[in-house]
Design an enzyme around this catalytic site. Structure first.
Site, PDB file in Angstrom:
ATOM      1  N   LYS A  22       1.607 -10.089  -1.892  1.00  0.00           N
ATOM      2  CA  LYS A  22       0.392  -9.891  -1.430  1.00  0.00           C
ATOM      3  C   LYS A  22      -0.380  -8.662  -2.128  1.00  0.00           C
ATOM      4  O   LYS A  22      -1.439  -8.992  -2.466  1.00  0.00           O
ATOM      5  CB  LYS A  22       0.533  -9.418  -0.006  1.00  0.00           C
ATOM      6  CG  LYS A  22      -0.942  -8.770   0.697  1.00  0.00           C
ATOM      7  CD  LYS A  22      -0.461  -8.304   2.094  1.00  0.00           C
ATOM      8  CE  LYS A  22      -0.013  -6.867   2.287  1.00  0.00           C
ATOM      9  NZ  LYS A  22      -0.951  -5.767   1.983  1.00  0.00           N
ATOM     10  N   ASN A  23       0.367  -7.742  -2.577  1.00  0.00           N
ATOM     11  CA  ASN A  23      -0.227  -6.433  -3.202  1.00  0.00           C
ATOM     12  C   ASN A  23      -0.610  -6.734  -4.771  1.00  0.00           C
ATOM     13  O   ASN A  23      -1.435  -5.756  -5.178  1.00  0.00           O
ATOM     14  CB  ASN A  23       0.446  -5.330  -2.936  1.00  0.00           C
ATOM     15  CG  ASN A  23       0.243  -4.672  -1.489  1.00  0.00           C
ATOM     16  OD1 ASN A  23      -0.349  -5.386  -0.613  1.00  0.00           O
ATOM     17  ND2 ASN A  23       1.008  -3.594  -1.177  1.00  0.00           N
ATOM     18  N   ARG A  94      -8.460  -3.126   4.035  1.00  0.00           N
ATOM     19  CA  ARG A  94      -9.227  -2.099   2.804  1.00  0.00           C
ATOM     20  C   ARG A  94      -9.408  -2.512   1.384  1.00  0.00           C
ATOM     21  O   ARG A  94      -9.994  -1.999   0.756  1.00  0.00           O
ATOM     22  CB  ARG A  94      -8.257  -0.996   2.846  1.00  0.00           C
ATOM     23  CG  ARG A  94      -8.103  -0.246   4.256  1.00  0.00           C
ATOM     24  CD  ARG A  94      -7.299   0.754   4.281  1.00  0.00           C
ATOM     25  NE  ARG A  94      -7.434   1.709   3.148  1.00  0.00           N
ATOM     26  CZ  ARG A  94      -8.459   2.597   3.096  1.00  0.00           C
ATOM     27  NH1 ARG A  94      -9.186   2.628   3.897  1.00  0.00           N
ATOM     28  NH2 ARG A  94      -8.739   3.211   1.753  1.00  0.00           N
ATOM     29  N   CYS A 118      -7.148   3.949   8.887  1.00  0.00           N
ATOM     30  CA  CYS A 118      -6.596   3.036   9.585  1.00  0.00           C
ATOM     31  C   CYS A 118      -5.514   3.588  10.396  1.00  0.00           C
ATOM     32  O   CYS A 118      -5.240   4.935  10.067  1.00  0.00           O
ATOM     33  CB  CYS A 118      -6.010   1.933   8.624  1.00  0.00           C
ATOM     34  SG  CYS A 118      -4.955   2.464   7.547  1.00  0.00           S
ATOM     35  N   ARG A 123      -7.028   7.366   4.725  1.00  0.00           N
ATOM     36  CA  ARG A 123      -7.195   6.491   3.499  1.00  0.00           C
ATOM     37  C   ARG A 123      -8.505   6.502   2.808  1.00  0.00           C
ATOM     38  O   ARG A 123      -9.284   5.620   2.965  1.00  0.00           O
ATOM     39  CB  ARG A 123      -6.837   5.213   3.961  1.00  0.00           C
ATOM     40  CG  ARG A 123      -5.242   5.180   4.352  1.00  0.00           C
ATOM     41  CD  ARG A 123      -4.694   3.862   4.557  1.00  0.00           C
ATOM     42  NE  ARG A 123      -4.455   3.120   3.540  1.00  0.00           N
ATOM     43  CZ  ARG A 123      -3.901   1.832   3.415  1.00  0.00           C
ATOM     44  NH1 ARG A 123      -3.465   1.352   4.202  1.00  0.00           N
ATOM     45  NH2 ARG A 123      -3.536   1.363   2.153  1.00  0.00           N
ATOM     46  N   SER A 165      -2.750   7.092  -7.112  1.00  0.00           N
ATOM     47  CA  SER A 165      -3.056   6.087  -6.159  1.00  0.00           C
ATOM     48  C   SER A 165      -3.220   4.711  -6.697  1.00  0.00           C
ATOM     49  O   SER A 165      -3.581   4.373  -7.835  1.00  0.00           O
ATOM     50  CB  SER A 165      -4.683   6.525  -5.734  1.00  0.00           C
ATOM     51  OG  SER A 165      -5.411   5.391  -5.274  1.00  0.00           O
ATOM     52  N   ASP A 307       6.128   1.657   1.796  1.00  0.00           N
ATOM     53  CA  ASP A 307       6.186   0.267   2.604  1.00  0.00           C
ATOM     54  C   ASP A 307       7.389  -0.190   2.959  1.00  0.00           C
ATOM     55  O   ASP A 307       7.535  -1.317   3.450  1.00  0.00           O
ATOM     56  CB  ASP A 307       5.469  -0.784   1.551  1.00  0.00           C
ATOM     57  CG  ASP A 307       4.024  -0.676   1.675  1.00  0.00           C
ATOM     58  OD1 ASP A 307       3.368   0.191   2.217  1.00  0.00           O
ATOM     59  OD2 ASP A 307       3.109  -1.106   0.802  1.00  0.00           O
ATOM     60  N   ILE A 329       3.677   9.797   1.146  1.00  0.00           N
ATOM     61  CA  ILE A 329       2.421   9.212   0.712  1.00  0.00           C
ATOM     62  C   ILE A 329       1.213   9.207   1.627  1.00  0.00           C
ATOM     63  O   ILE A 329       0.174   9.460   1.417  1.00  0.00           O
ATOM     64  CB  ILE A 329       2.700   7.626   0.332  1.00  0.00           C
ATOM     65  CG1 ILE A 329       3.920   7.514  -0.623  1.00  0.00           C
ATOM     66  CG2 ILE A 329       1.456   7.038  -0.244  1.00  0.00           C
ATOM     67  CD1 ILE A 329       3.484   7.876  -2.147  1.00  0.00           C
ATOM     68  N   ARG A 399      -0.596 -10.297   8.623  1.00  0.00           N
ATOM     69  CA  ARG A 399      -1.506  -9.968   7.398  1.00  0.00           C
ATOM     70  C   ARG A 399      -0.567 -10.022   6.002  1.00  0.00           C
ATOM     71  O   ARG A 399      -1.226  -9.997   4.939  1.00  0.00           O
ATOM     72  CB  ARG A 399      -1.944  -8.458   7.842  1.00  0.00           C
ATOM     73  CG  ARG A 399      -2.756  -8.346   8.589  1.00  0.00           C
ATOM     74  CD  ARG A 399      -3.454  -6.960   8.779  1.00  0.00           C
ATOM     75  NE  ARG A 399      -3.432  -6.446   7.203  1.00  0.00           N
ATOM     76  CZ  ARG A 399      -3.240  -5.183   6.873  1.00  0.00           C
ATOM     77  NH1 ARG A 399      -3.125  -4.199   7.855  1.00  0.00           N
ATOM     78  NH2 ARG A 399      -3.558  -4.847   5.675  1.00  0.00           N
TER      79      ARG A 399
END
Ligand code: UD1
Length: 418
Positions: A22-23, A94, A118, A123, A165, A307, A329, A399
């Site tokens: 996904k990312n 986002r 969030c 963020r 980032s 994550d 993080i 998601r």
């Protein structure tokens, strides 16, 4: 509202095929604004991807999703575009802010809703704006929107990020891709998903290289008209199911992966006593009798991923002794802790560190999901807990996890959506 119902303590066995990342897909989709015709393969069909597709359609791209094949075809020959990302499409996801770099590059202007905070923290997007300003964009914030303009196009620059980032590195690459001159980005995030974005952009005609934490970009003038790209596997999805296998697996084989990319996570699991056999494109985890304690800290890649912090914490509850995990993080990423405690975990939070004393016998409870990774940690806890676990607010899971129930059910889990 939908809930997940899990009957725990069923040993898992079988195969799990890992979906596309996904990312990685999100910034690559944003990058298609720069192109004309793109075919993307191995796309995970999850809510965040559909939201990004909605945003690109709103901007004016034509998009066709071949659901059965996990393919997305993009056609961007339309001249009528809106250089706008409205609040309703950015507030739930986002990554919408990633269209800022490509819109500025191609159309020299963009108006993007500020994404806001969030569940896991404030963020901000200051680093995204910092990099694009260095590339020559004029940016102001008005009525909750980022209003950006680069009348004469963006210009190459030497940029040093004050902190690492992922999103800001991606927006800077997308901005520098077609800028006038050379760009050097220093202190970059170098996640595998960023490398996949760079691979895609290089297919499009880009000249981008990674050297350590530096990214070197030579701006270009000519962009290829038609490109095909297969997105890399989702290392976070893989890590999540590897924890499931470590918790309650008899033998699970994971395929469609590249084990080099997650060697750090494999080492962590091995140190915790998990039995793992690794091949280059598959991993096998078999029953682990004794889980050992460990001390960890989340860090940018190649460090241990934030994550996977919530998921590995569930495994820590099975270890004898005191394990610790520091979240370096995000400032507020322990929302799963109170819910895990309600299931019998012994966890204390001191500053940025969760201290987990084990082993605890987890017991099923009705719990509440708060964000994507926190939700999946409750699924993992439910799989190993006595009795029944009911998870509320599971839209968070949708998601980012493709066919979660199906993949687990195929491995003997008792899980259903009601
Ligand atoms: C991405 C991932 C997310 C992952 C995170 C960290 C996607 C779509 N999301 O999110 O799953 O958890 O990386 O690996 O790829 N920060 C600032 N200013 C900025 C930007 C970030 O202060 O302008 C801070 C953040 O608040 C955070 C840290 O930097 O504390 C890292 O965030 P970042 O790497 O930007 O995360 P995302 O790109 O949003």
């Amino acid at each position: 509202m939908q809930k997940l119902l899990i009957k725990g303590k069923k040993e898992l066995f079988g195969k799990i095929s890992i979906s596309g990342s996904k990312n990685a897909t999100l910034p690559i989709l944003a990058a298609t604004i720069l192109s004309e015709k793109v075919k993307l393969k191995n796309i995970p069909l999850v809510k965040d991807i559909f939201t990004m597709v909605e945003l690109l359609k709103f901007i004016g791209l034509k998009i066709n999703i071949l659901k059965k094949k996990n393919i997305i075809e993009i056609n961007h020959t339309n001249k009528m575009v809106k250089t706008l990302a409205p609040y309703k499409l950015v507030k739930t996801m986002r990554a919408g802010v990633l269209v800022l770099g490509p819109l500025l590059t191609k159309y020299k202007k963009a108006k993007i809703s500020l994404p806001g905070g969030c569940a896991i923290g404030t963020r901000p997007v200051n680093l995204h704006l910092f990099a694009l300003k260095k590339l020559g964009a004029k940016i102001k914030i008005k009525n909750g929107y980022i209003i950006a303009e680069a009348k004469n196009g963006l210009k190459g620059a030497n940029i040093f990020f004050p902190s690492i980032s992922v999103g800001a590195t991606e927006n800077a690459i997308l901005g520098a891709f077609n800028a006038n001159g050379k760009t050097i980005l220093n202190n970059c995030a170098i996640e595998p998903e960023i490398k996949d974005l760079i691979k895609f952009l290089n297919k499009l005609g880009g000249k981008i290289k990674i050297v350590g934490r530096k990214i070197l970009i030579t701006g270009l003038k000519k962009i290829k008209k038609s490109v095909e790209h297969e997105v890399i596997f989702d290392r976070i999805e893989l890590g999540t199911y590897m924890v499931a296998a470590a918790l309650i697996g008899k033998k699970i084989i994971f395929s469609k992966i590249d084990s080099k990319i997650i060697h750090n996570e494999i080492n962590v699991l091995k140190k915790m006593g998990v039995k793992i056999k690794t091949k280059s494109s598959s991993i096998e985890i078999s029953k682990s009798n004794r889980i050992k304690k460990i001390n960890l800290s989340t860090n940018p890649y190649p460090g241990f991923p934030t994550d996977l912090q919530a998921q590995i914490m569930v495994l820590m509850t099975r270890a004898k002794g005191v394990s610790k995990i520091k979240e370096s993080i995000f400032e507020n990423r322990f929302m799963h802790v109170p819910e895990l405690k309600r299931m019998g975990a012994n966890i204390e939070i001191k500053n940025k560190t969760a201290i987990v004393t084990g082993p605890s016998n987890l017991t099923g409870a009705e719990v509440m999901a708060t964000d994507l990774r926190a939700s999946v940690s409750l699924v993992l806890a439910g799989l190993v807990a006595d009795n029944r676990t009911i998870i509320n607010r599971i839209y968070h899971l949708d998601r980012g996890y493709e066919l979660l129930e199906k993949k687990l059910k195929n491995c003997n889990a008792r899980i259903k959506r009601i």
